[in-house]
Structures are given as C-alpha cells and as structure tokens.
Design a protein around this motif. Sequence first.
Motif, short mmCIF file in Angstrom:
data_model
loop_
_atom_site.label_atom_id
_atom_site.label_comp_id
_atom_site.label_asym_id
_atom_site.label_seq_id
_atom_site.Cartn_x
_atom_site.Cartn_y
_atom_site.Cartn_z
N VAL A 198 0.60 -1.14 0.25
CA VAL A 198 -0.60 0.05 -0.11
C VAL A 198 1.00 1.52 -0.28
N VAL A 199 1.14 2.07 -1.10
CA VAL A 199 1.34 3.60 -0.75
C VAL A 199 0.38 4.25 -0.38
N ALA A 200 0.19 5.42 0.94
CA ALA A 200 -0.60 6.16 1.39
C ALA A 200 0.01 7.24 1.01
N VAL A 201 -0.98 8.35 0.41
CA VAL A 201 0.25 9.40 0.31
C VAL A 201 0.02 10.88 1.07
N SER A 202 0.04 11.77 1.55
CA SER A 202 -0.36 12.68 2.26
C SER A 202 -0.35 14.10 0.92
N SER A 203 -1.55 14.57 0.82
CA SER A 203 -1.96 15.83 -0.07
C SER A 203 -2.61 16.68 0.43
N LEU A 204 -1.72 17.61 1.43
CA LEU A 204 -2.54 18.24 1.87
C LEU A 204 -2.69 19.84 1.68
N PHE A 205 -2.67 20.60 -0.07
CA PHE A 205 -2.72 21.40 -0.80
C PHE A 205 -3.84 21.37 -2.16
N THR A 206 -4.23 21.92 -2.35
CA THR A 206 -4.31 22.14 -3.94
C THR A 206 -3.89 22.30 -4.97
N THR A 207 -3.56 23.24 -4.07
CA THR A 207 -2.04 23.99 -5.35
C THR A 207 -1.13 22.96 -5.53
#
Length: 557
Positions: free
Chosen positions: A122-131
């Motif tokens: 599993v690769v779990a990615v943190s995507s905090l910013f829309t930009t």
Amino acid sequence: MKVKWYNPSFTYARRPFSIIIYVVKVLLVQPPIEDFYDTPIRTYPLALLYLATKIQPIADISILDFRTNRKPKVLRHHPFRELEHYYREGTSTPLSFFARYYRFGCDYNEMKNEMRRRTPDVVAVSSLFTTYSLEALEVAQCAKEVSPEIVTVMGGTHPTLFPEHVLKSPYVDYVIRGEGETPFFRLVAALEQGGAACAGEIEGVCSKSGPDLHISGIHVENNIDLIPDRKLVNPGDYRIGKKNYTFFLTSRGCPFHCAFCGRPPVPYRRRSLKSIEQEISQCLDANIQAVDFEDDMLTLDPGYFRQVLKLFHGTGLTLSAMNGIYAGGMDAATLDDMFAAGFRRLNFSLVDASQSVTEKQGRPCGPDFLSLLPFLESSPFLTEVHFIIGLPDQRPEDVINTIIFLMGKRVLLGPSLFYLAPNSTIFSQIVGDAWEPNIKSMRSSAMVPANSDLPRKSLYTFIKLVRFINLVKNVIDQGDGIETLNDLINNQRFTRISWSHEIIRVLLTEKRLVYYDGEHGNFLPEPHDPELLKLFFQRAKGTAIRGFKTMNTLAID
Ligand code: B12
Ligand code: SF4
C-alpha cells in the motif's frame, strides 16, 4: 494486492501453537512540491506519524519523506510565464524576493526507484494542498508504474475537499476524507483480510468501481488523544537552527469561519492534559528540542492554553506557534506563562490593522492585540506580526496604514500575499467550480489579484516595501546612530556595495524600484506602482520606524 504471509515467531501463552498472520507493508509518503519557495523549517510529517502510529499494530509501516532534506532542483520551465517579469534570474537587489522555480524533493525516477526497493503493498500519500496536488498524484502514478498491484490511498486537506478530483485519477484507488486515523486503520484491516470489496462502506473512505465514484462524508475522530510515535522518523531530519523540532497539536479544528480560510470543516476539540503531558515526555525521549504548535486555534481558550503551558515548564523545550497566534482573550499574564514555558519568538496573526477590514473577513477581533502590544514591546519576546495583502474589499490605503502602524512598533512585519484558498468563502465567490485549470495559482507566490484595487504590481510593490522596512529595522537594531531615513543612503551597509547603494538611493529619493543586472552592469526598472510608493512615503512622513530587536527608532523625514 499480493498477500504476504508472515510468521511473527511468537506463540500466544494460552495457545501453544505458532500463529501465522500476514502483514501488509504500508509506505506513508510526504510528496515533493514545486514552487518558487518552500518553508523547510515546517515540513514535519505529523499527519503521517498519526496514521503510522494508529496502524502500527496491524501493518509493517515506514514513512518516506520525499520532500524534506533534499537539495532543491531548479526547474527551467514552469507554469508561471506571466511572473517572469517579476521573478527575474540574474538580477540583484537588497530587497530580494523570488527568482527561480524549484522542485523541492525527489524527482520522478528517484521516487520510483525508492518504491521499487521497498516493495510496498500500500502506498498512502498525504496531499495537504490543492495547489501541489498534482505532485501528490505523481507519487501514486509512480506506485502504479512500479506495480499495478500496489494499492494507492490518498488523504489530507485536498482529497478531503475535492475527493472526485483525486479519485478520478487512474492511479488512486482510495481517498480518505477528514481525519484519517480510524478510516485508514479500517481500510488497511479490510485489505489485510482480503475485504477490499467492503472498503467503500467504511465511513470516511471513498472508493470507485469502474467509472462510478463512491464519495463518503468527512470523518471526525472521537478521540484525539493518540500520541504519534516520533521515533518512526529520524529526529535529526527536522531541524530549526541547531534543534530537532516537531509539530505538536493540543487541539483540532477551529470554530471561526474566516472568509479566506481553506481548512476542512472539522469542529474544534481540545485534547486531555494527561495525554499532552505524556506526549511531551515522549518528545523528550525522542530527542526533540523544539516544539512548534500547529493548532488552527492554539489560544482559543486562554485558561486551557495556560494549563497546557504549565506542562512545558522546566522541560527545556523551545516553543513556537508558527501557524499564528490569535490574540483574543490573551493578556500579560498569558505572555508571562508563554515565556516561562519556553516561547521566545511569537507569531501573531493580525489580518489587517483595521478592525473593519478584519471583521469583513468574518474573523472576530477586538482590542486584544493592541492591548498586548505595550507588553510585547517591553518584553524579551521577538514578535512577528502577520497580515494579509490583497484581500477583496481591502483598499491600498488599508495596507499602507497597516504597514505604517506595524513599522512603528518593535515587531517584524510578516506579510502574506492573499491567495485563493480552495474551499474558502472567497474562493467559492470568485472561482466557483471551475478551479481545476487554475490549480497551480492557488498559492501566494502566484500573486493572483483578487481585488481590482490591488493588481499584481501593487501586491509586488507592497512586498518590496515591507522587505525594505524589515531591512531598515535590521539596520536600526545595529545602532549605527542613524536618525532619519535619508541617513540610510550613506549607511555603510549600502555604500559598501555600489549597486546596493544605488537601489536604496533611487527608492528613497525617486520613490522607484530598480534592480541590478550584474551581467550587463546596469539598472533595470522593477515592475511596480510608483504612485503607491509615493503615497506610502507621504503618509509615513513624520512617523518613525522602530527596530525589531531594540527600541531604537528612526524618523521618516
Ligand atoms: C503546517 C502547514 C504548512 C507547512 C507545510 C506542512 C507540510 N507537512 O507540508 C508550511 C508552512 C510549509 C505550509 C505552507 C503552505 N500552506 Co499550509 N498548512 C499547514 C497547516 C497549518 C497544518 C498541517 C498539519 O500538519 N496539520 C496536522 C495534521 C495532523 O493534520 P492534517 O494535515 O489535517 O492531517 C489529518 C488529515 O488531513 C488526514 N491526512 C493527512 N494526510 C493524510 C494522508 C493519508 C494517506 C491519509 C489516509 C490521511 C491523511 O489525517 C490526518 C490526521 O487526522 C494546515 C492547516 C490545517 N489545519 O491543516 C495548512 C494548510 C494545509 N496549508 C495550506 C496552504 C494553502 C499552504 C500554502 C500553499 C499557502 C501559500 N502561502 O501559498 C503554503 C505553501 C508555502 C510554501 N511553498 O512553503 C492550506 C491548504 C488548503 C488547500 N486546500 O490547499 C491549509 C489547510 C491552511 C488553510 N487553513 O487554508 N503549510
Ligand atoms: S484562518 Fe485561522 S482562525 Fe480563521 S477559520 Fe481558518 S483556522 Fe480558523
């Protein structure tokens, strides 16, 4: 997903047989970003630590920070051609801003090689910013290219706000909306038990079946007292100066609704003091020397905040709250407690010196910050005051007044260029649903005007002006005996370097901005609004600039 059988080589006391379980290998990733700048002293991957701590009992986890501690790479081609006029390479000025566009973190091949080496399930990615969400999607793409069997999960503010945007990517299998600990735990547990089919029924988990997207609601954790295991990252990778730092949360959410804020709608909750006390002790065990509170509303309840501060007394930790301190309800006694607990530098969020501008943004404000100022100025704290430039309804005069007000106080000016924060009220009014083509513009460095009275060249002029004032504050602190602003022209700080001297001379005498083109040995006009500079100097005449570290002042003649 391939099942990995794993024999943990232990036997349960009551079951005299060795049990065989399989453990899913989960890689938690902080993605790289691309921009004109990064803030390397604030990239601690706290969200990933919370998630890792939660799933540690059921998974084989590792955290991979693809962003921090990597040499930035200059990107010659970037999507902001319209800014080349402003951010110019090969020019020099003592009032420097941005010049180059960078990738902060690994490139595509590095990420792919690293994933290949680690063979995750599993690769779990943190995507905090829309930009920066496209950079986060690249990580998922890498994973799928390494092996289509890798399950990819994305969580954080961006997928919480725009789950369809993320889930429609062919590289993303699941999106977690809201606070991720429990939904992610349940998802991993379901995957482990081969129950991927029912994963979509978990609250907070969004999934897809062919073109159909299943979008869940936003999950809010009941218990926010989980203590993130900071030993899961190398503390030496996250440094402020010579100290290992960590992010720290004493609360989650915020009860306010500022029109410019893009935070997801999660309610305000405070943690138990007991868990905070335990977390402090674990930070010390993990060789942490500095704590940066990243709460949205650290000081909302000054009584609670003072109790939290007491827990830090005598720990030797240096404290900061770089996300900004709200002055509401604070008093001199709170400041004393902050000092005793380990705060030395304070970052206040002012928005604008005018109460009416601030109130129009839906931010409650009162006389609190003004009443704190005399204490702050005479205290040992170093104070930075953050304000926004370019808000809708803000007039150029408002910005000038804020600058003049703050420059006369013993504080550093912290300007934030307004940006359209996705999900904010202003964003909905101005951008609406048609935001995807402008994804890269939702950042302050893009200098997108949201107010016809404050076009891009005005925003740029103000940033330069503030840089100038902070530079003057620095000169004042050296105590060179300068009495008036015009004395600066002959200050050796500038006369030492002839181009620097000329740039300051032109600004003070002609009220224009120029920079130096070293290759051709000449001065070029910077794009700016000379009328705004004139207005500032007219209004500032007869006032004073005060130092940042000292009470020394300099008169504006
Ligand atoms: C710290 C911070 C930063 C740091 C960087 C942090 C990092 N690791 O990259 C710095 C200071 C660099 C930063 C910069 C910017 N930031 Co900022 N930042 C924050 C802040 C204050 C806290 C984030 C945090 O760590 N919270 C603590 C953790 C525990 O909470 P969390 O992130 O919400 O995580 C939970 C869930 O989201 C979820 N989750 C998170 N990741 C994952 C991953 C997976 C796999 C799963 C399952 C779940 C999951 O589970 C977590 C635990 O419950 C947030 C505000 C906020 N409330 O989120 C703004 C915020 C993320 N920032 C924001 C923005 C826009 C920016 C800027 C782009 C603004 C600008 N000036 O242009 C800049 C970029 C400047 C730059 N180039 O340096 C916006 C994003 C809004 C949006 N939709 O884009 C926020 C929400 C602020 C706001 N109120 O609008 N930021
Ligand atoms: S800007 Fe700060 S105070 Fe305003 S709503 Fe967002 S988190 Fe709350």
